[in-house]
Design a protein around this motif. Sequence first.
Motif, PDB file in Angstrom:
ATOM      1  N   PRO A   1       0.807  -1.227   0.000  1.00 58.44           N
ATOM      2  CA  PRO A   1       0.000   0.000   0.000  1.00 58.44           C
ATOM      3  C   PRO A   1       0.840   1.276   0.000  1.00 58.44           C
ATOM      4  O   PRO A   1       0.363   2.317  -0.445  1.00 58.44           O
TER       5      PRO A   1
ATOM      6  N   GLY B   1      -2.492  -2.788  -4.082  1.00 58.83           N
ATOM      7  CA  GLY B   1      -3.805  -3.260  -3.672  1.00 58.83           C
ATOM      8  C   GLY B   1      -4.669  -3.524  -4.887  1.00 58.83           C
ATOM      9  O   GLY B   1      -4.593  -2.800  -5.892  1.00 58.83           O
TER      10      GLY B   1
ATOM     11  N   LEU C   1      -7.813  -3.134  -5.321  1.00 60.21           N
ATOM     12  CA  LEU C   1      -8.769  -2.065  -5.631  1.00 60.21           C
ATOM     13  C   LEU C   1      -8.160  -1.072  -6.600  1.00 60.21           C
ATOM     14  O   LEU C   1      -8.776  -0.719  -7.619  1.00 60.21           O
TER      15      LEU C   1
ATOM     16  N   ALA D   1     -14.323  -4.732   2.305  1.00 57.00           N
ATOM     17  CA  ALA D   1     -13.052  -5.210   1.756  1.00 57.00           C
ATOM     18  C   ALA D   1     -12.328  -6.097   2.753  1.00 57.00           C
ATOM     19  O   ALA D   1     -12.550  -6.038   3.966  1.00 57.00           O
TER      20      ALA D   1
ATOM     21  N   LEU E   1      -8.272  -6.919   3.659  1.00 57.19           N
ATOM     22  CA  LEU E   1      -6.930  -6.379   3.460  1.00 57.19           C
ATOM     23  C   LEU E   1      -5.899  -7.507   3.463  1.00 57.19           C
ATOM     24  O   LEU E   1      -6.101  -8.547   4.097  1.00 57.19           O
TER      25      LEU E   1
ATOM     26  N   ASN F   1      -5.686  -3.095   0.043  1.00 56.03           N
ATOM     27  CA  ASN F   1      -7.053  -3.524  -0.225  1.00 56.03           C
ATOM     28  C   ASN F   1      -7.028  -4.706  -1.194  1.00 56.03           C
ATOM     29  O   ASN F   1      -6.879  -4.540  -2.397  1.00 56.03           O
TER      30      ASN F   1
ATOM     31  N   GLY G   1     -12.805  -7.028  -2.463  1.00 55.97           N
ATOM     32  CA  GLY G   1     -13.969  -6.379  -1.903  1.00 55.97           C
ATOM     33  C   GLY G   1     -15.062  -6.105  -2.914  1.00 55.97           C
ATOM     34  O   GLY G   1     -14.995  -6.507  -4.084  1.00 55.97           O
TER      35      GLY G   1
ATOM     36  N   ASP H   1     -12.101   2.913  -0.558  1.00 49.08           N
ATOM     37  CA  ASP H   1     -11.073   2.386   0.346  1.00 49.08           C
ATOM     38  C   ASP H   1     -11.351   2.791   1.788  1.00 49.08           C
ATOM     39  O   ASP H   1     -11.262   1.984   2.717  1.00 49.08           O
TER      40      ASP H   1
ATOM     41  N   SER I   1     -14.601   1.024   3.113  1.00 55.59           N
ATOM     42  CA  SER I   1     -14.434  -0.417   3.260  1.00 55.59           C
ATOM     43  C   SER I   1     -13.508  -0.785   4.415  1.00 55.59           C
ATOM     44  O   SER I   1     -13.555  -1.903   4.930  1.00 55.59           O
ATOM     45  N   ARG I   2     -12.692   0.160   4.851  1.00 63.31           N
ATOM     46  CA  ARG I   2     -11.825  -0.081   6.015  1.00 63.31           C
ATOM     47  C   ARG I   2     -12.538   0.215   7.326  1.00 63.31           C
ATOM     48  O   ARG I   2     -11.975   0.010   8.409  1.00 63.31           O
TER      49      ARG I   2
END
Length: 317
Positions: A164, A169, A171, A197, A199, A205, A208, A312, A315-316
């Motif tokens: 990251p 990722g 995504l 998502a 990880l 990511n 997801g 992102d 989804s986190r």
Amino acid sequence: MTIRWGIIGASRIAANAFIPNLRLTPPNQIVAIGASSLAKAKAYAAEHNIAATFGSYDELINSENIDAIYIAQPPIFHADLALAAVAAGKAVLVEKPFATTKAAVANFLANAPADHLAWEALVFAFHPQTQIAAALTTELGAIKHIYSHHVYTAEKPDDFRKDPTLGGGALQDVGTYSLRAAQLIMNQTPKLVKAEAVLNEYGANLEGNAFFEYPTGATFHMHWSGKKVRDKSLVIEYENGSVVYEEPFSPAVTDYVLVRQNGSTRKIPAGEKTTWQHALEHIAQVLAGDIAPIHQIKDFSLLHADLLEQIDQVSRG
């Protein structure tokens, strides 16, 4: 008019996609490679028959013998390299995603020359197949729902796409295709309704889903993954039919778009040229002064980066 291209980054994507397709699209010509070291640039040049080599990116960017630059570095470096290139008067084609944040895109647009020419290498946007979905609304009625996925597994254990801090990722890497496809089809700003998502071990990511709603009421569901067998999908549901893209992002001559309506189906062939050929021919025509540019970074990338960032963050949790 010959369009002289330089490459920033001795990358696999340049070797596998950019170089072979550019050599099929005169008047484009590859004249130089710039890498992190001169030795690396020379080795890459020897393997791919490139005349000039540079041991730094700045040297290539400031060369008077280059008209356009293809940037194939990890995403975290894209926007800054692109800004340096357009400031030096070069046209640029930048690997996707153009930037990892909305702020990075905004900074590029604020500081780039007003007449800059810059494109993001989501080259399927230039393929005529991509225009079919929106055009079919006259026949099939309004779009009600779009579904798209792009899934794969990184080939190398140490691939930057897993990191990251480098803009990695799934995504960013492949989810970006599905998102851009929906934006090209709808040409509206959607509202993010839900995102979820998983990880990877580095915090990137990995996999997801995201769900959007457009002002027209149409909905969009996208799925991405970096831990599945490679597959791609794009399905559009209309009021009076549906459309299925056999290969939405890199169609071959044997691929097609399947149109279903009132119990019957028909196929629309993808055509002979690749997405890269269409994109590179367009850029060459723009630089020759023959046509106006489309699908530039200033047209799509700011909203695109904003939506990716929203996905992102949501989804986190």
